[in-house]
Design a protein around this motif. Structure first.
Motif, short mmCIF file in Angstrom:
data_model
loop_
_atom_site.label_atom_id
_atom_site.label_comp_id
_atom_site.label_asym_id
_atom_site.label_seq_id
_atom_site.Cartn_x
_atom_site.Cartn_y
_atom_site.Cartn_z
N LEU A 212 -15.13 2.03 10.04
CA LEU A 212 -14.13 2.11 8.97
C LEU A 212 -14.47 1.08 7.89
N GLU A 213 -14.36 1.50 6.64
CA GLU A 213 -14.66 0.62 5.53
C GLU A 213 -13.43 -0.22 5.16
N ARG A 214 -13.71 -1.41 4.60
CA ARG A 214 -12.66 -2.28 4.07
C ARG A 214 -11.61 -2.65 5.12
N VAL A 215 -12.05 -2.79 6.37
CA VAL A 215 -11.15 -3.22 7.45
C VAL A 215 -11.62 -4.57 7.97
N GLU A 216 -10.72 -5.53 8.00
CA GLU A 216 -11.02 -6.88 8.46
C GLU A 216 -10.28 -7.13 9.78
N LEU A 217 -11.01 -7.55 10.80
CA LEU A 217 -10.42 -7.80 12.11
C LEU A 217 -10.07 -9.28 12.24
N GLU B 104 -4.00 5.06 13.18
CA GLU B 104 -3.93 6.13 12.18
C GLU B 104 -3.41 5.60 10.85
N THR B 105 -2.53 4.61 10.89
CA THR B 105 -2.07 3.96 9.66
C THR B 105 -3.22 3.26 8.97
N THR B 106 -4.01 2.51 9.73
CA THR B 106 -5.18 1.83 9.17
C THR B 106 -6.15 2.83 8.57
N ARG B 107 -6.43 3.89 9.29
CA ARG B 107 -7.38 4.90 8.80
C ARG B 107 -6.92 5.51 7.48
N ALA B 108 -5.64 5.85 7.40
CA ALA B 108 -5.13 6.49 6.18
C ALA B 108 -5.19 5.53 4.99
N LEU B 109 -4.80 4.28 5.19
CA LEU B 109 -4.78 3.33 4.08
C LEU B 109 -6.19 3.00 3.59
N GLN B 110 -7.12 2.79 4.53
CA GLN B 110 -8.48 2.45 4.09
C GLN B 110 -9.17 3.64 3.45
N ALA B 111 -8.87 4.85 3.92
CA ALA B 111 -9.46 6.04 3.31
C ALA B 111 -9.03 6.21 1.86
N ALA B 112 -7.84 5.68 1.54
CA ALA B 112 -7.34 5.76 0.16
C ALA B 112 -7.78 4.58 -0.69
N GLY B 113 -8.59 3.67 -0.11
CA GLY B 113 -9.18 2.59 -0.89
C GLY B 113 -8.62 1.21 -0.64
N ALA B 114 -7.59 1.09 0.21
CA ALA B 114 -7.00 -0.22 0.47
C ALA B 114 -7.91 -1.04 1.39
N THR B 115 -7.81 -2.35 1.28
CA THR B 115 -8.38 -3.26 2.26
C THR B 115 -7.32 -3.53 3.31
N VAL B 116 -7.66 -3.32 4.57
CA VAL B 116 -6.69 -3.44 5.65
C VAL B 116 -7.10 -4.55 6.60
N VAL B 117 -6.23 -5.53 6.76
CA VAL B 117 -6.44 -6.61 7.72
C VAL B 117 -5.72 -6.22 9.01
N VAL B 118 -6.45 -6.20 10.12
CA VAL B 118 -5.88 -5.80 11.40
C VAL B 118 -5.89 -7.00 12.35
N LEU C 98 -0.45 -9.92 -0.91
CA LEU C 98 -0.26 -8.96 0.18
C LEU C 98 0.68 -7.86 -0.32
N HIS C 99 0.13 -6.68 -0.52
CA HIS C 99 0.90 -5.57 -1.08
C HIS C 99 1.68 -4.80 -0.02
N LEU D 191 -5.41 3.69 -3.47
CA LEU D 191 -4.87 2.35 -3.21
C LEU D 191 -5.93 1.28 -3.45
N ASP D 192 -6.89 1.58 -4.31
CA ASP D 192 -7.97 0.64 -4.58
C ASP D 192 -7.41 -0.70 -5.06
N GLY D 193 -7.89 -1.77 -4.45
CA GLY D 193 -7.45 -3.11 -4.82
C GLY D 193 -6.25 -3.60 -4.05
N ALA D 194 -5.56 -2.72 -3.33
CA ALA D 194 -4.38 -3.12 -2.56
C ALA D 194 -4.81 -3.75 -1.24
N ILE D 195 -4.03 -4.74 -0.80
CA ILE D 195 -4.29 -5.42 0.47
C ILE D 195 -3.13 -5.11 1.42
N ALA D 196 -3.48 -4.69 2.64
CA ALA D 196 -2.47 -4.39 3.65
C ALA D 196 -2.77 -5.16 4.92
N ILE D 197 -1.73 -5.54 5.64
CA ILE D 197 -1.86 -6.04 7.01
C ILE D 197 -1.11 -5.07 7.90
#
Length: 318
Positions: free
Chosen positions: A73-78, A44-58, A103-104, A27-33
């Motif tokens: 966790l990498e690529r996670v924005e609080l 667990e949703t955040t962990r799975a998405l960021q592990a696959a390369g997504a940037t996750v805004v929480v 926002l994907h 999911l490299d380059g994808a943005i999730a909230i």
């Protein structure tokens, strides 16, 4: 295009985990909230998405708690967000839109359950206001970023609890009828399903597809308003219907709806156990498998949509 409310079948099941759903998908380059993406199923949703390369805004109501849970966790924005406060929703959405990013994936995961009668500043019952209206307003405010993705998915966390009640349009906020916390919860969860149906109908032309999800019965902080006796009774009741899931298994259907190519060109459906669910038989009041007909009625979805725009004062811009 209307997607049939029936299993594909997907090849997955109740014991599938979020990471198993993704497999080697990147999911490299994808943005999730992910609202509430710092506890239970959301974490667990955040962990799975960021592990696959997504940037996750929480966006979190309690940033200190979230910061500790998300450490490492990498690529996670609080971010900060209070779903029960319209001004907080608008402020968060404005900050995200100002970043100029698409926002994907928007996973409307946060919620409350079985709370005593409380009302927000507008006088709305708190479970309906938080679980449905807060996410309705958030999605509306983030609409430009969803369209900008040129292929976005919105996932609304519902529950088997929607079997408890449809939406009472005559007294949604318990101003005349006696308050029942489980009826109120069920009503809010039905609203989550109807919202996904309505959003998908409006978003398809803009390549924004929407899904609703029953994650399964999982022991999380969602039970914080319940007594120990109520929790024991709820666990016993849930286990009679299906074995309890782990948070990793509970996150699987959300992640599947947000990412799976199996759902390309589809939307507006209620999913459980990592597949599209059946519509429950009209005479079935015990199994709680599938989705009640009152939650997948397009006319009711349109009625709720109009009411939600009136209640929030927020309209989706085509």
């Amino acid at each position: 295009m209307t997607t049939n409310q029936k299993p594909l079948p997907s090849g997955f099941g109740a014991r599938t985990t979020a990471r198993e759903v993704l497999g080697d998908k990147r999911l490299d380059g994808a943005i999730a909230i992910v609202t509430g993406g710092y506890a239970g199923i959301g974490l667990e949703t955040t962990r799975a998405l960021q592990a696959a390369g997504a940037t996750v805004v929480v966006p979190a109501r309690t940033p200190d708690k979230a910061r500790a849970a998300l450490a490492g966790l990498e690529r996670v924005e609080l971010e900060h967000l209070e779903l029960g406060e319209p001004a907080s929703i608008d402020a968060f959405a404005s900050r995200f839109l100002a970043s100029g990013r698409p926002l994907h994936m928007l996973i409307n995961n946060a919620g409350i359950m079985a709370t005593p009668l409380r009302r927000d500043a507008r006088g709305f019952e708190s479970q309906f206001a938080t679980n449905h209206l807060g996410h309705f307003q958030l999605t509306a405010r983030l609409w430009p970023a969803l369209r900008k993705a040129n292929g976005a998915r919105v996932v609304s966390l519902s529950s088997r609890g929607h079997w408890n009640s449809g939406v009472d349009f005559e007294d949604t906020h318990f101003e005349r009828r006696p308050y029942d916390k489980w009826v109120a919860y069920g009503q809010s969860k039905t609203a989550n399903i109807l919202f996904a149906l309505g959003l998908d109908a409006r978003g398809e032309a803009h390549r924004v597809r929407a899904f609703s999800v029953h994650p399964g019965a999982i022991m999380t902080d969602l039970v914080r308003s319940m007594s120990e006796e109520e929790v024991r009774a709820a666990v016993e009741s849930a286990n009679k219907l299906a074995p309890m899931k782990t948070p990793e298994q509970g996150a699987a259907t959300s992640v599947w709806c947000a990412t799976s190519p199996q759902l390309d060109g589809m939307g507006g459906v209620y999913c459980e156990d990592v597949d599209i669910a059946q519509v429950a038989a009209a005479n079935d009041e015990t199994s709680r498998r599938g989705v009640k007909a009152w939650a997948v009625d397009p006319a009711l979805a349109d009625r709720l949509w109009a009411r939600s725009e009136a209640w929030t004062g927020v309209r989706f811009t085509p």
